[in-house]
Design an enzyme around this catalytic site. Structure first.
Site, PDB file in Angstrom:
ATOM      1  CG  ASP A 137     -10.415 -33.030  60.750  1.00  0.00           C
ATOM      2  OD1 ASP A 137      -9.313 -32.794  60.204  1.00  0.00           O
ATOM      3  OD2 ASP A 137     -11.269 -32.148  60.936  1.00  0.00           O
TER       4      ASP A 137
ATOM      5  CE1 TYR B  85     -13.876 -25.106  47.665  1.00  0.00           C
ATOM      6  CE2 TYR B  85     -15.735 -26.299  48.614  1.00  0.00           C
ATOM      7  CZ  TYR B  85     -14.775 -25.310  48.706  1.00  0.00           C
ATOM      8  OH  TYR B  85     -14.703 -24.532  49.827  1.00  0.00           O
TER       9      TYR B  85
ATOM     10  N   GLY C 276      -8.348 -37.795  57.053  1.00  0.00           N
ATOM     11  CA  GLY C 276      -8.012 -39.156  56.637  1.00  0.00           C
ATOM     12  C   GLY C 276      -8.871 -40.250  57.238  1.00  0.00           C
TER      13      GLY C 276
ATOM     14  CB  THR D 184     -11.394 -23.486  61.204  1.00  0.00           C
ATOM     15  OG1 THR D 184     -12.364 -24.460  61.594  1.00  0.00           O
ATOM     16  CG2 THR D 184     -10.446 -24.101  60.188  1.00  0.00           C
TER      17      THR D 184
ATOM     18  CG  HIS E 210      -8.863 -27.280  56.052  1.00  0.00           C
ATOM     19  ND1 HIS E 210      -9.358 -26.395  56.980  1.00  0.00           N
ATOM     20  CD2 HIS E 210      -9.736 -27.222  55.010  1.00  0.00           C
ATOM     21  CE1 HIS E 210     -10.449 -25.813  56.497  1.00  0.00           C
ATOM     22  NE2 HIS E 210     -10.699 -26.309  55.298  1.00  0.00           N
TER      23      HIS E 210
ATOM     24  CB  ILE F  49     -18.002 -30.222  54.857  1.00  0.00           C
ATOM     25  CG1 ILE F  49     -17.010 -31.267  55.392  1.00  0.00           C
ATOM     26  CG2 ILE F  49     -17.897 -30.076  53.345  1.00  0.00           C
ATOM     27  CD1 ILE F  49     -16.839 -32.493  54.534  1.00  0.00           C
TER      28      ILE F  49
ATOM     29  CE1 TYR G 134     -12.031 -21.680  58.081  1.00  0.00           C
ATOM     30  CE2 TYR G 134     -14.159 -21.877  57.032  1.00  0.00           C
ATOM     31  CZ  TYR G 134     -12.890 -22.353  57.258  1.00  0.00           C
ATOM     32  OH  TYR G 134     -12.473 -23.505  56.667  1.00  0.00           O
TER      33      TYR G 134
ATOM     34  CB  SER H 120     -19.081 -24.884  57.580  1.00  0.00           C
ATOM     35  OG  SER H 120     -18.355 -23.835  56.979  1.00  0.00           O
TER      36      SER H 120
ATOM     37  NE  ARG I 281     -11.247 -34.116  50.314  1.00  0.00           N
ATOM     38  CZ  ARG I 281     -10.125 -33.745  50.923  1.00  0.00           C
ATOM     39  NH1 ARG I 281      -9.649 -34.425  51.945  1.00  0.00           N
ATOM     40  NH2 ARG I 281      -9.459 -32.689  50.492  1.00  0.00           N
TER      41      ARG I 281
ATOM     42  CE  LYS J 152     -11.819 -28.958  61.074  1.00  0.00           C
ATOM     43  NZ  LYS J 152     -11.501 -28.306  59.797  1.00  0.00           N
TER      44      LYS J 152
ATOM     45  NE  ARG K 218      -8.401 -25.322  49.313  1.00  0.00           N
ATOM     46  CZ  ARG K 218      -9.456 -25.186  50.108  1.00  0.00           C
ATOM     47  NH1 ARG K 218     -10.670 -25.136  49.591  1.00  0.00           N
ATOM     48  NH2 ARG K 218      -9.297 -25.148  51.418  1.00  0.00           N
TER      49      ARG K 218
ATOM     50  NE  ARG L  35     -11.034 -28.564  51.437  1.00  0.00           N
ATOM     51  CZ  ARG L  35     -11.675 -28.759  50.294  1.00  0.00           C
ATOM     52  NH1 ARG L  35     -11.532 -29.910  49.654  1.00  0.00           N
ATOM     53  NH2 ARG L  35     -12.465 -27.843  49.789  1.00  0.00           N
TER      54      ARG L  35
HETATM   55  C1  FMN Z   1     -15.279 -29.509  50.620  1.00  0.00           C
HETATM   56  C2  FMN Z   1     -14.712 -29.246  51.976  1.00  0.00           C
HETATM   57  C3  FMN Z   1     -15.076 -28.097  52.653  1.00  0.00           C
HETATM   58  C4  FMN Z   1     -14.585 -27.852  53.935  1.00  0.00           C
HETATM   59  N1  FMN Z   1     -15.034 -26.758  54.607  1.00  0.00           N
HETATM   60  C5  FMN Z   1     -14.613 -26.550  55.867  1.00  0.00           C
HETATM   61  C6  FMN Z   1     -15.135 -25.475  56.619  1.00  0.00           C
HETATM   62  O1  FMN Z   1     -15.994 -24.737  56.161  1.00  0.00           O
HETATM   63  N2  FMN Z   1     -14.650 -25.287  57.868  1.00  0.00           N
HETATM   64  C7  FMN Z   1     -13.692 -26.110  58.423  1.00  0.00           C
HETATM   65  O2  FMN Z   1     -13.280 -25.897  59.555  1.00  0.00           O
HETATM   66  N3  FMN Z   1     -13.207 -27.155  57.736  1.00  0.00           N
HETATM   67  C8  FMN Z   1     -13.653 -27.399  56.485  1.00  0.00           C
HETATM   68  N4  FMN Z   1     -13.178 -28.476  55.798  1.00  0.00           N
HETATM   69  C9  FMN Z   1     -12.198 -29.380  56.445  1.00  0.00           C
HETATM   70  C10 FMN Z   1     -12.889 -30.503  57.217  1.00  0.00           C
HETATM   71  O3  FMN Z   1     -13.500 -30.033  58.383  1.00  0.00           O
HETATM   72  C11 FMN Z   1     -11.883 -31.590  57.634  1.00  0.00           C
HETATM   73  O4  FMN Z   1     -10.799 -30.993  58.308  1.00  0.00           O
HETATM   74  C12 FMN Z   1     -11.348 -32.367  56.440  1.00  0.00           C
HETATM   75  O5  FMN Z   1     -12.395 -32.674  55.543  1.00  0.00           O
HETATM   76  C13 FMN Z   1     -10.675 -33.646  56.909  1.00  0.00           C
HETATM   77  O6  FMN Z   1     -10.136 -34.374  55.844  1.00  0.00           O
HETATM   78  P1  FMN Z   1     -10.846 -35.677  55.225  1.00  0.00           P
HETATM   79  O7  FMN Z   1     -12.252 -35.259  54.868  1.00  0.00           O
HETATM   80  O8  FMN Z   1     -10.045 -36.028  54.037  1.00  0.00           O
HETATM   81  O9  FMN Z   1     -10.852 -36.751  56.279  1.00  0.00           O
HETATM   82  C14 FMN Z   1     -13.672 -28.755  54.525  1.00  0.00           C
HETATM   83  C15 FMN Z   1     -13.290 -29.908  53.832  1.00  0.00           C
HETATM   84  C16 FMN Z   1     -13.812 -30.162  52.588  1.00  0.00           C
HETATM   85  C17 FMN Z   1     -13.428 -31.442  51.892  1.00  0.00           C
HETATM   86  C1  COI Z   2     -12.224 -21.904  52.208  1.00  0.00           C
HETATM   87  C2  COI Z   2     -13.325 -22.058  53.170  1.00  0.00           C
HETATM   88  C3  COI Z   2     -14.258 -20.896  53.109  1.00  0.00           C
HETATM   89  C4  COI Z   2     -14.046 -23.384  53.005  1.00  0.00           C
HETATM   90  C5  COI Z   2     -13.128 -24.495  53.356  1.00  0.00           C
HETATM   91  O1  COI Z   2     -12.807 -24.660  54.502  1.00  0.00           O
HETATM   92  C6  COI Z   2     -12.561 -25.364  52.364  1.00  0.00           C
HETATM   93  O2  COI Z   2     -12.911 -25.270  51.191  1.00  0.00           O
HETATM   94  O3  COI Z   2     -11.715 -26.193  52.723  1.00  0.00           O
END
Ligand code: FMN
Ligand code: COI
Length: 390
Positions: free
Chosen positions: A320, A47, A322, A183, A289, A101, A157, A129, A344, A265, A192, A292
């Site tokens: 963000d 995930y 990378g 976001t 994101h 996250i 969200y 988050s 991450r 975002k 995914r 993702r």
């Molecule tokens: C497991 C996971 C969960 C995430 N959940 C959220 C979230 O709840 N809300 C949000 O705005 N972004 C979420 N993101 C995106 C991150 O805020 C960010 O944009 C992303 O991790 C950047 O990429 P990087 O970690 O590869 O640098 C999530 C990312 C990951 C990996």
């Molecule tokens: C799908 C969202 C609820 C969580 C998130 O931002 C993610 O998993 O990338």
């Protein structure tokens, strides 16, 4: 303001012969990822690590950094360095925030509390988050326990229920969050493949719903309390969370619902950035994101210059997707970002070593940034511009 770890101090700690017998925590994001892989089951690890589709965009994020080179300058006095930046009326110790996250409870028993405390200890904003495992008030209290008023932002969200959005934002205001990050890129979950293969979606097991389940406006939508019918509550969450209809009109509602600074975002196109400013937002975050959501989307760093140009001096632009090391932060700043989100790598550090792991990962990033900045001949991050790039 907390003092940012000096790169040299972190090096001396690692090289100290008197400490040679102590186990050395990971110093690189790749090592944290390997450790996380060892401790996590396939579902939670996939995930975090996975991206959308063939993960081309995830790779494009890193490739965009690799394609750009810094050109260090010599013989400038960099004995005193300043990583601090001004953002939304606050002075931050470094141009870094912990990116939002969700569902961190799948990685560590303390969930969001651990990284929130780690961020508070370093004075770095923690972006909580919407889909956290711990209610936002508890996260705020944990941060205040480390440092009163430790900087925190709330990530919102979109929801089909305006009452729920307004209620979440009002709670965030009361709990001392100083900005709201909306976001935009995840109104539906991206395709995914790893998660589909693993049949893993934590929300379906009720994970990550702490803010919703504790919210009076959400509870008012339910025929019976979530404690009586948890499955119905999960369905109601999905029903309000999935919201592809979210539009500029709805954004105007969110704008009007709070006096806190609002950041958007997931902006990748300069026209969206311009329109966001016209809609009264206070900043934009260039992000895909972490690859993702839309596979095939432009690498976030590649999208940054056009957005920066469109925004001009009207508002700060963050980015963000990378960011792994100090040089990545420098490259983003050189292309006009005011600050970056670290994502991450901190999640992996959390899985492997909890609060101490996140704090160490963050300190390593800042130490690396401090050294890279000075070795590039720059005394202050505020002075970094495109002349630092080849
Ligand atoms: C497991 C996971 C969960 C995430 N959940 C959220 C979230 O709840 N809300 C949000 O705005 N972004 C979420 N993101 C995106 C991150 O805020 C960010 O944009 C992303 O991790 C950047 O990429 P990087 O970690 O590869 O640098 C999530 C990312 C990951 C990996
Ligand atoms: C799908 C969202 C609820 C969580 C998130 O931002 C993610 O998993 O990338």
């Amino acid at each position: 303001m907390p003092h940012v770890p000096h790169g040299l101090a972190m090096q001396l700690q690692a090289y100290d012969p008197a400490r040679a017998a102590e186990p050395l925590p990971p110093v690189s994001p790749e090592e944290w990822e390997r450790r996380a892989r060892e401790v996590l089951a396939d579902g939670p690890f996939g995930y975090v690590a996975g991206g959308a589709g063939a993960e081309d965009t995830m790779r494009a994020n890193r490739a965009a950094f690799a394609r750009r080179s810094l050109v260090p300058r010599m013989l400038r006095d960099v004995s005193r360095r300043d990583l601090g930046v001004e953002l939304l009326g606050h002075r931050l110790p470094a141009p870094v925030v912990l990116a939002p996250i969700g569902v961190l409870g799948i990685l560590h028993a303390e969930g969001e509390l651990a990284p929130a405390r780690a961020a508070a200890a370093e004075g770095v904003p923690f972006v909580l988050s919407t889909v956290s495992s711990v209610p936002m008030e508890q996260v705020a209290a944990a941060m205040d326990g480390v440092r009163a008023g430790a900087p925190r932002w709330f990530q919102l969200y979109p929801a089909r229920s305006r009452d729920v959005m307004a209620s979440l934002v009002a709670r965030a205001e009361r709990a001392g969050y100083t900005a709201v990050v909306v976001t935009l890129d995840t109104t539906m979950l991206g395709w995914r493949e790893t998660d589909l293969r693993n049949r893993y979606l934590p929300f379906l097991q009720g994970q990550g719903l702490a803010n919703y389940l504790s919210d009076p406006a959400f509870r008012a939508l339910l025929p019976v309390p979530p404690e009586q019918d948890p499955r119905a509550a999960v369905q109601a969450f999905l029903g309000t969370y999935v919201h592809p209809g979210f539009s500029w009109d709805d954004l105007a509602f969110v704008r009007a619902s709070t006096r806190l600074p609002l950041l958007l975002k997931g902006i990748l196109h300069p026209d969206d950035a311009r329109r966001a400013l016209d809609a009264g937002v206070d900043g934009v975050i260039v992000s895909n994101h972490g690859g993702r959501q839309v596979d095939g989307a432009i690498g976030a760093l590649d999208a940054l210059p056009a957005v920066v140009e469109a925004v001009g001096t009207r508002a700060p632009v963050l980015m963000d997707s990378g960011i792994r090391r100090g040089a990545d932060v420098l490259k983003a700043l050189a292309l006009g970002a005011r600050a970056v989100g670290f994502g991450r790598p901190y999640a992996y550090a959390l899985a492997a070593a909890g609060e101490a792991g996140v704090r160490h990962a963050l300190r390593c990033l800042l130490a690396d940034l401090d050294l890279a900045l000075g070795l590039c001949g720059q005394a202050s991050v505020a002075d970094v511009d495109a002349s630092l790039l080849a």
